[in-house]
Design a protein around this motif. Structure first.
Motif, PDB file in Angstrom:
ATOM      1  N   LEU A   1       0.662  -1.348   0.024  1.00  0.00           N
ATOM      2  CA  LEU A   1      -0.147   0.149   0.053  1.00  0.00           C
ATOM      3  C   LEU A   1       0.967   1.217   0.049  1.00  0.00           C
ATOM      4  O   LEU A   1       0.566   2.339  -0.699  1.00  0.00           O
ATOM      5  CB  LEU A   1      -0.795   0.139   1.118  1.00  0.00           C
ATOM      6  N   ASP A   2       1.796   1.203   0.728  1.00  0.00           N
ATOM      7  CA  ASP A   2       2.682   2.441   0.876  1.00  0.00           C
ATOM      8  C   ASP A   2       3.381   2.847  -0.317  1.00  0.00           C
ATOM      9  O   ASP A   2       3.066   3.913  -0.802  1.00  0.00           O
ATOM     10  CB  ASP A   2       3.926   2.230   1.997  1.00  0.00           C
ATOM     11  N   ARG A   3       3.771   1.930  -1.087  1.00  0.00           N
ATOM     12  CA  ARG A   3       4.414   2.103  -2.352  1.00  0.00           C
ATOM     13  C   ARG A   3       3.461   2.304  -3.324  1.00  0.00           C
ATOM     14  O   ARG A   3       3.676   3.304  -4.218  1.00  0.00           O
ATOM     15  CB  ARG A   3       5.283   0.740  -3.029  1.00  0.00           C
ATOM     16  N   GLY A   4       2.387   1.702  -3.361  1.00  0.00           N
ATOM     17  CA  GLY A   4       1.574   1.822  -4.746  1.00  0.00           C
ATOM     18  C   GLY A   4       0.583   2.990  -4.483  1.00  0.00           C
ATOM     19  O   GLY A   4       0.166   3.884  -5.300  1.00  0.00           O
ATOM     20  N   GLU A   5       0.141   3.540  -3.279  1.00  0.00           N
ATOM     21  CA  GLU A   5      -0.606   4.602  -3.050  1.00  0.00           C
ATOM     22  C   GLU A   5       0.358   5.840  -3.355  1.00  0.00           C
ATOM     23  O   GLU A   5      -0.479   6.890  -3.681  1.00  0.00           O
ATOM     24  CB  GLU A   5      -1.229   4.588  -1.538  1.00  0.00           C
ATOM     25  N   GLN A   6       1.504   5.854  -3.026  1.00  0.00           N
ATOM     26  CA  GLN A   6       2.345   7.033  -3.445  1.00  0.00           C
ATOM     27  C   GLN A   6       2.278   7.266  -4.910  1.00  0.00           C
ATOM     28  O   GLN A   6       2.202   8.260  -5.487  1.00  0.00           O
ATOM     29  CB  GLN A   6       3.938   6.872  -2.850  1.00  0.00           C
ATOM     30  N   ARG A   7       2.482   5.993  -5.608  1.00  0.00           N
ATOM     31  CA  ARG A   7       2.713   6.240  -7.010  1.00  0.00           C
ATOM     32  C   ARG A   7       1.188   6.721  -7.628  1.00  0.00           C
ATOM     33  O   ARG A   7       1.033   7.501  -8.480  1.00  0.00           O
ATOM     34  CB  ARG A   7       3.026   4.892  -7.585  1.00  0.00           C
TER      35      ARG A   7
ATOM     36  N   THR B   1       4.754  -3.263 -11.299  1.00  0.00           N
ATOM     37  CA  THR B   1       5.819  -2.732 -10.405  1.00  0.00           C
ATOM     38  C   THR B   1       5.529  -2.752  -9.002  1.00  0.00           C
ATOM     39  O   THR B   1       6.432  -3.152  -8.312  1.00  0.00           O
ATOM     40  CB  THR B   1       6.273  -1.454 -10.900  1.00  0.00           C
ATOM     41  N   TYR B   2       4.390  -2.398  -8.334  1.00  0.00           N
ATOM     42  CA  TYR B   2       4.092  -2.000  -7.198  1.00  0.00           C
ATOM     43  C   TYR B   2       3.387  -3.248  -6.480  1.00  0.00           C
ATOM     44  O   TYR B   2       3.088  -3.134  -5.357  1.00  0.00           O
ATOM     45  CB  TYR B   2       3.769  -0.729  -7.105  1.00  0.00           C
ATOM     46  N   GLY B   3       2.713  -4.136  -7.206  1.00  0.00           N
ATOM     47  CA  GLY B   3       1.922  -5.128  -6.544  1.00  0.00           C
ATOM     48  C   GLY B   3       0.605  -4.611  -6.091  1.00  0.00           C
ATOM     49  O   GLY B   3      -0.099  -5.220  -5.047  1.00  0.00           O
ATOM     50  N   PHE B   4       0.109  -3.418  -6.935  1.00  0.00           N
ATOM     51  CA  PHE B   4      -1.153  -2.984  -6.289  1.00  0.00           C
ATOM     52  C   PHE B   4      -2.150  -3.319  -7.012  1.00  0.00           C
ATOM     53  O   PHE B   4      -2.248  -3.230  -8.422  1.00  0.00           O
ATOM     54  CB  PHE B   4      -1.117  -1.436  -6.720  1.00  0.00           C
ATOM     55  N   PRO B   5      -3.178  -4.050  -6.609  1.00  0.00           N
ATOM     56  CA  PRO B   5      -4.268  -4.811  -7.180  1.00  0.00           C
ATOM     57  C   PRO B   5      -5.190  -3.993  -8.304  1.00  0.00           C
ATOM     58  O   PRO B   5      -5.543  -2.836  -7.744  1.00  0.00           O
ATOM     59  CB  PRO B   5      -5.046  -5.670  -6.142  1.00  0.00           C
ATOM     60  N   LEU B   6      -5.540  -4.530  -9.485  1.00  0.00           N
ATOM     61  CA  LEU B   6      -6.474  -3.751 -10.154  1.00  0.00           C
ATOM     62  C   LEU B   6      -7.634  -3.456  -9.458  1.00  0.00           C
ATOM     63  O   LEU B   6      -7.992  -2.118  -9.526  1.00  0.00           O
ATOM     64  CB  LEU B   6      -6.495  -4.665 -11.347  1.00  0.00           C
ATOM     65  N   GLU B   7      -8.190  -4.104  -8.903  1.00  0.00           N
ATOM     66  CA  GLU B   7      -9.563  -3.833  -8.267  1.00  0.00           C
ATOM     67  C   GLU B   7      -9.506  -2.648  -7.195  1.00  0.00           C
ATOM     68  O   GLU B   7     -10.164  -1.962  -6.644  1.00  0.00           O
ATOM     69  CB  GLU B   7     -10.235  -4.951  -7.647  1.00  0.00           C
ATOM     70  N   LEU B   8      -8.164  -2.512  -6.537  1.00  0.00           N
ATOM     71  CA  LEU B   8      -7.888  -1.687  -5.575  1.00  0.00           C
ATOM     72  C   LEU B   8      -7.962  -0.175  -6.277  1.00  0.00           C
ATOM     73  O   LEU B   8      -8.303   0.716  -5.766  1.00  0.00           O
ATOM     74  CB  LEU B   8      -6.925  -1.834  -4.657  1.00  0.00           C
ATOM     75  N   THR B   9      -7.142  -0.218  -7.463  1.00  0.00           N
ATOM     76  CA  THR B   9      -7.119   0.907  -8.284  1.00  0.00           C
ATOM     77  C   THR B   9      -8.425   1.381  -8.687  1.00  0.00           C
ATOM     78  O   THR B   9      -8.826   2.735  -8.714  1.00  0.00           O
ATOM     79  CB  THR B   9      -6.119   0.744  -9.544  1.00  0.00           C
TER      80      THR B   9
END
Length: 874
Positions: A359-365, A392-400
């Protein structure tokens, strides 16, 4: 409410059935989604019922409309479905009469607050409600097929249904009743009348046995009877919400709507998560494991949204604390929640910790992306950006998507899929070994070469033509002796690795040509023969003979069929709900992974092994047939969960023993296996067990190894094989006695050494203290010495230390009651001293032990102990 429902139907001849697992027997369904699912084989006529009437409170999970959780009054992922069922016994009139009696008399609902719906063509149900029950016709609504006709799928049992609704505003009258108005009406009891069978053409024919399948939503009942505005604020969920709110220092009654939504999501999802893990589901990136992971991640994210981490501390893991409330709420009905408490909290800790970093990495991006969009006025996150967040950040699509929706934005899903496909192509291009790179070459050659015809079910050797030769995944004109190659033939008897069964071994031969084949893999419709040229050269167009190693094939066939028998035996002896979670069928062994909530006992394993060997000795003949997938399932064939099957499937049937969908190679009669032996059983994941075994010729290899070990032991101990257990037991007992004698001698030595220390005791006021080191004494002997010295000193304190091994410090403190009264406690005291030596410890107020790793600091530690004792007693 739950018990009232079950008792009502139990008094009317229904068998109370415990809730089934959330992991269903039905391989076509990821999770248990309805109360009727455990009874589906009965409704389909695949299994005879043990009783004509049943009632249950079934835990269920549905995530098809997860985005509505917390936003509407009654959408949940986890819920309990109360149900009563008739298997060819009573039908419409009795079901309707009992439902009305339960609702109006049992739960006390005023009839004027109830509305019922029926299928628009079901005059029989309409007449029962109006004429037999006496419901006002204005409060009976006929609805279409979408609302009031239940189907189990495109074909199979189906029928009209009738639903009972609660009216929150009866004062609005009967003129304009709109059951779609969920601010006024809530449907809480559905009665399904399974009276037809639907065929492939959509035709309905009456069933020989008419069944009843009902469902009453427990949480919806709680909303109504507890007079709360939504399901979440009932006592089924609200204690979890309240705990989460307190952790975030939030007053729920004063919270804004977005905060309430987050709290409701946390409350709902945490129940689902706790029950999923209890039933053996583990977070993963596929199947039901992915559903669980997604639920946990949504909990974590909503905890962050409402500031729970800010109040609890960024490094504090909050989900185990919230889970404790979910466990406490459900354990009286589902005791396994408490039994599996450590597993639940352990899985949550791992997932929460991992996702917080993501979350930290993905939310920042994502914030950077949204800022650029805001500046440019864009309303759609590009597919490339969404893919970068994922890749790159492992941020799930559904969360985006979820975060974007909260800000009124969209995600370009079509472009995202294009990026995913491009990544898949890049992955193929980057692979370096044949089994990974050959696909890229085959994609280019697919139009030029024909797919491989597999003949291996009936032929062990065949003439074939070389379609293409590859070296390191790239097509070549010719390959010479000594070269590692991958060869595709127009036809082959070689089985390609799939379904857990490894590929065949063997040879390709021709005039002055021999290629040793070590493995065969399947890429699409092509069989890739992997091996090395022993002599000669090979090129496309060559005619040769493909010959498998028949000895290896016999071994793998024995192990594969034994795997089927093993699953059948496990389901028969241990638990009918056991299902395959994976397998490996090799030449020398077999491995079978299966879903099971407990470890198997030695007795279980012995019975399973005996049953398999009994079936082998009974010489059951196998029958292989090709049929439609629906027909195979209707006949009771077992499919591996998660496996994708075509419309036409291969079914292997040993009548009365095992019937499975399987494309592997097998013996034609169980007697060909010879024998079966379980080697080990272990747990490999939460709710997943593994059995390793050998069968057929591989048993001889297994026994030879064990026999060699036994012979060596017999030689060493000068004993016959049957005498070894007693001889080893005797040696163990002798060793234990020698160890006890040694410990006693060490204790006597420590006492002897300690007796000389009495004269070193110092007087501090009314007390005597002794702080000293005794060289090379183990912890137990040191403790004995301290107790003996304290006895001699009477009112006082003893602190002893020793270094029994290099860099290992032992410490002990013994305090008399008089010293304890001065406020000094041995446990706390010695723990603080041990820290100086890089260790720790503790114990009772009068006697405690500790240890350390840095022996060089021992003089400093003893000096500190002496000073602290003087200060505490002075």
């Amino acid at each position: 409410m739950r018990q009232k429902f079950l008792d009502f139907y139990a008094q009317r001849g229904h068998q109370i059935v415990e809730s089934a697992s959330l992991v269903p027997e039905d391989p076509t369904v990821l999770l248990t989604i309805a109360g009727m699912l455990p009874f589906k084989p009965i409704f389909l006529g695949q299994r005879s019922p043990e009783f004509k009437r049943a009632t249950s409170s079934q835990k269920c999970i549905r995530t098809n409309d997860i985005e509505n959780v917390g936003r509407t009054a009654r959408h949940q992922t986890f819920f309990e479905m109360l149900g009563n069922f008739s298997f060819g016994d009573y039908f419409k009139e009795q079901a309707i009469a009992w439902a009305w009696e339960l609702v109006t008399q049992g739960f006390g609902f005023p009839p004027e607050r109830l509305v019922v719906s029926v299928f628009q063509e079901d005059d029989e149900a309409y007449g029962i409600w109006k004429d037999k029950i006496g419901v006002n016709p204005k409060r009976i609504k006929r609805l279409g097929e979408d609302d009031n006709f239940w189907v189990s799928g495109p074909t199979g049992p189906c029928g009209p249904c009738s639903e009972i609704y609660y009216d929150f505003h009866p004062e609005k009258g009967d003129k304009e009743i709109d059951l779609e108005d969920d601010t006024r009406f809530i449907e809480f009891y559905n009665l399904v009348f399974m009276q037809y069978n639907r065929d492939l053409d959509g035709n309905l024919t009456p069933l020989q046995n008419k069944n009843i399948d009902t469902g009453m939503g427990l949480e919806r009942m709680a909303q109504i009877l507890q007079n709360v505005p939504n399901n979440y604020e009932s006592d089924a969920i609200f204690p979890i919400i309240k705990t989460a709110a307190e952790m975030g220092e939030i007053d729920y009654s004063q919270a804004d709507e977005n905060t309430k939504v987050s709290l409701k999501v946390i409350g709902d999802h945490m129940r689902a998560v706790a029950h999923c893990i209890t039933d053996g589901i583990r977070p993963s990136n596929v199947g039901r494991g992915y559903i669980l992971r997604r639920l946990i991640r949504r909990v974590v994210r909503h905890c962050r949204l409402i500031g729970i981490y800010e109040k609890q501390g960024d490094k504090t893991l909050v989900t185990p604390q919230i889970a404790e409330v979910a466990i406490a709420l459900g354990e009286s009905v589902y005791p396994n929640l408490r039994v599996r408490e450590a597993v639940i909290k352990g899985e949550l800790e791992r997932e929460e910790s991992q996702f917080l970093k993501t979350l930290d990495r993905g939310e920042q991006r994502l914030e950077e992306i949204l800022a650029k969009m805001q500046a440019s006025g864009q309303k759609t996150i590009s597919g490339q950006d969404a893919f970068t967040l994922y890749d790159t950040y492992g941020f799930p699509l559904e969360l985006t998507q979820e975060i974007a929706a909260e800000k009124g934005l969209l995600v370009d899903l079509a472009a995202y899929e294009v990026e995913m496909e491009a990544q898949a192509e890049r992955s193929k291009a980057a692979r370096e070994t044949i089994d990974l790179t050959v696909q890229g070459s085959l994609d280019q050659l697919a139009e030029q070469i024909q797919s491989t015809e597999f003949l291996g079910y009936s032929q062990l050797t065949t003439a074939a033509v070389v379609e293409v030769v590859l070296v390191s995944g790239k097509p070549v004109g010719m390959a010479e002796a000594g070269t590692a190659v991958q060869i595709i033939l127009d036809r082959t008897p070689f089985y390609a690795e799939s379904g857990g069964q490894i590929g065949d071994r063997g040879y390709l031969s021709g005039e002055d040509l021999l290629v040793r084949i070590d493995d065969v893999r399947k890429d699409g419709d092509f069989f890739v023969h992997i091996g090395k040229i022993e002599r000669g050269t090979v090129k496309a167009g060559d005619r040769l003979t493909a010959q498998i190693d028949t000895a290896c094939r016999r071994r793998v066939q024995a192990n594969h069929t034994a795997t089927h028998l093993l699953q059948a035996a496990l389901r028969k002896i241990v638990d009918e709900s056991i299902s395959q979670a994976g397998s490996l069928v090799s030449f020398d062994r077999l491995r079978f992974d299966f879903n099971c909530p407990r470890a198997l006992t030695p007795e279980d394993l012995a019975q399973v092994e005996t049953q398999v060997n009994t079936w082998i000795s009974e010489a059951h003949s196998g029958d292989t047939s090709i049929m439609s997938l629906n027909e195979a399932k209707a006949k009771g064939a077992i499919a591996m969960f998660g496996e994708k099957y075509s419309e036409q499937v291969r079914v292997l049937d040993f009548p009365g023993v095992s019937m499975e969908l399987c494309g592997g190679t097998h013996v034609s009669n169980t007697a060909e296996i010879g024998a079966f032996k379980i080697v080990s059983e272990s747990g490999i994941a939460a709710g997943v067990r593994r059995i390793e075994a050998v069968a057929g010729p591989a048993i001889l290899d297994y026994l030879n190894v064990r026999d060699a070990v036994v012979k060596e032991l017999s030689d060493r101990f000068k004993a016959k094989p049957e005498e070894l257990p007693d001889r080893i037991t005797t040696l163990q007992n002798d060793l234990k006695s020698a160890q006890k004698e040694l410990e006693a001698l060490k204790g006597e030595l420590a006492i002897a050494k300690s007796d000389k220390l009495v004269d070193l005791a110092e007087t501090v006021g009314d007390y005597q203290i002794l702080v000293a080191e005794i060289p090379q004494v183990d912890p137990e002997a040191l403790k004995t010495a301290a107790e003996r010295l304290l006895h001699k000193l009477k009112a006082g304190a003893v602190v002893l230390a020793s270094v029994p091994e290099a860099d290992k410090v032992s410490l002990v403190a013994a305090f008399s009651p008089e010293v304890n009264k001065k406020g000094l406690q041995a446990g706390k005291f010695i723990g603080a001293i041990a820290k100086i030596c890089g260790g720790g410890g503790g114990g009772r107020p009068n006697l405690a032990q500790a240890g350390g790793r840095d022996a060089s600091k021992l003089p400093q530690a003893l000096e500190s102990a002496k000073k602290d004792l003087i200060a505490g007693l002075g």
